[in-house]
Design an enzyme around this catalytic site. Structure first.
Site, PDB file in Angstrom:
ATOM      1  N   GLU A   1       7.284 -28.453 -67.468  1.00  0.00           N
ATOM      2  CA  GLU A   1       8.346 -29.706 -66.805  1.00  0.00           C
ATOM      3  C   GLU A   1       6.684 -29.933 -66.415  1.00  0.00           C
ATOM      4  OE1 GLU A   1      12.133 -31.743 -65.422  1.00  0.00           O
ATOM      5  OE2 GLU A   1      10.796 -30.344 -64.444  1.00  0.00           O
TER       6      GLU A   1
ATOM      7  N   GLU B   1      19.272 -27.207 -58.943  1.00  0.00           N
ATOM      8  CA  GLU B   1      18.036 -26.784 -58.436  1.00  0.00           C
ATOM      9  C   GLU B   1      17.810 -27.667 -57.286  1.00  0.00           C
ATOM     10  OE1 GLU B   1      13.978 -28.723 -61.103  1.00  0.00           O
ATOM     11  OE2 GLU B   1      16.056 -30.086 -61.285  1.00  0.00           O
TER      12      GLU B   1
END
Length: 271
Positions: free
Chosen positions: A241, A144
């Site tokens: 998230e 990520e």
């Protein structure tokens, strides 16, 4: 195209203990869950709670050392390879019981005085090792990019930097975790990032920007981003998230709206 929806239990439903958040996510209409760092919860307890709820564990992170305390982490720091190997072993042991679909390796921060290329080379090696290790147990590995406003000095922070690393490693068990929030905070064009990462995306996460709140609380044009994501052929999960400490009732209004718009799939408890 619509996508299955997961709830990140490290940021959502935080008014109750983590195992109870699974049922909260189920009742809210999510199809799966993910957890940033689950290791303080015994893997057997997590697995059993997921089984009772018939909820898949979509993703969790490899241990990241001192990253959340302001340090550089493990994955891109030469000299910390043994620490990374221990983190990998811990994640493998946890995954053997909890059975996630994928594991996220956070690159970490560039150490002061270290050349960027040295850090990238170290990350490359560690990602290849992790991708090999998890391939042997049927778990996918993602990596990520995180914005440098929230995490100054983060090694990978743009769509291009992330794409280059995934391509550089070139492992069939390594893909990109694309987080809309982090890209938007970096001033990136989400459509352009999605197009650049086409065929490389293994997982998507989202929060609105700039406050990392629920969809609709900021400036991200989700309809535009989803249209490009659809054209890219992505078929995996999208994970919520965002910050929702109080879990206000209107924090989940977007879920019904997205379901009606066809962005997300109704939960399938048989997955």
């Amino acid at each position: 195209m619509s996508w299955p929806l997961s709830a990140n239990l490290s940021m959502l439903f935080t008014s109750v203990p983590v195992l109870e958040r699974i049922e909260a996510a189920t009742q809210a209409g999510f199809g799966g869950v993910e957890i940033q760092f689950p290791y303080t919860t015994p893997a057997t307890q997590l697995h059993n709670a997921l089984q009772r709820a018939r909820m898949p564990l979509v993703l969790f992170n490899l241990p990241a050392g001192d990253l959340l305390d302001g340090g550089a982490g493990l994955a891109c720091v030469p000299g910390r390879e043994q620490e990374f190997a221990r983190a990998l072993d811990q994640a493998l042991a946890y995954a053997a019981i909890a059975r996630p679909q994928r594991v996220n390796v956070l690159p970490g921060r560039l150490v002061d005085g270290l050349s960027r290329e040295t850090a990238l080379s170290t990350l490359h090696s560690n990602l290849a090792v992790a991708a090999d290790a998890f391939a042997s147990v049927g778990v996918e590995v993602v990596c990520e990019a995180i914005n440098r406003i929230d995490m100054p000095g983060f090694l990978l922070a743009t769509g291009e930097e992330l794409a280059q690393m995934i391509e550089r490693v070139g492992h069939p068990n390594l893909t990109a975790q694309l987080d809309f929030y982090h890209m938007q905070r970096m001033g990136e064009s989400l459509p352009q990032v999605i197009e650049r990462l086409q065929g490389l995306i293994g997982h998507v996460q989202f929060a609105d920007s700039p406050a990392r709140g629920a969809p609709g609380s900021g400036v991200i044009n989700f309809a535009e981003a989803f249209a490009v994501l659809d054209r890219s052929g992505y078929t995996g999960w999208i994970g919520a998230e965002y910050r929702s400490a109080a879990q206000a009732p209107d924090d989940l209004l977007w879920l019904g709206e997205w379901l009606q718009a066809g962005y997300i799939k109704p939960p399938d408890r048989n997955e």
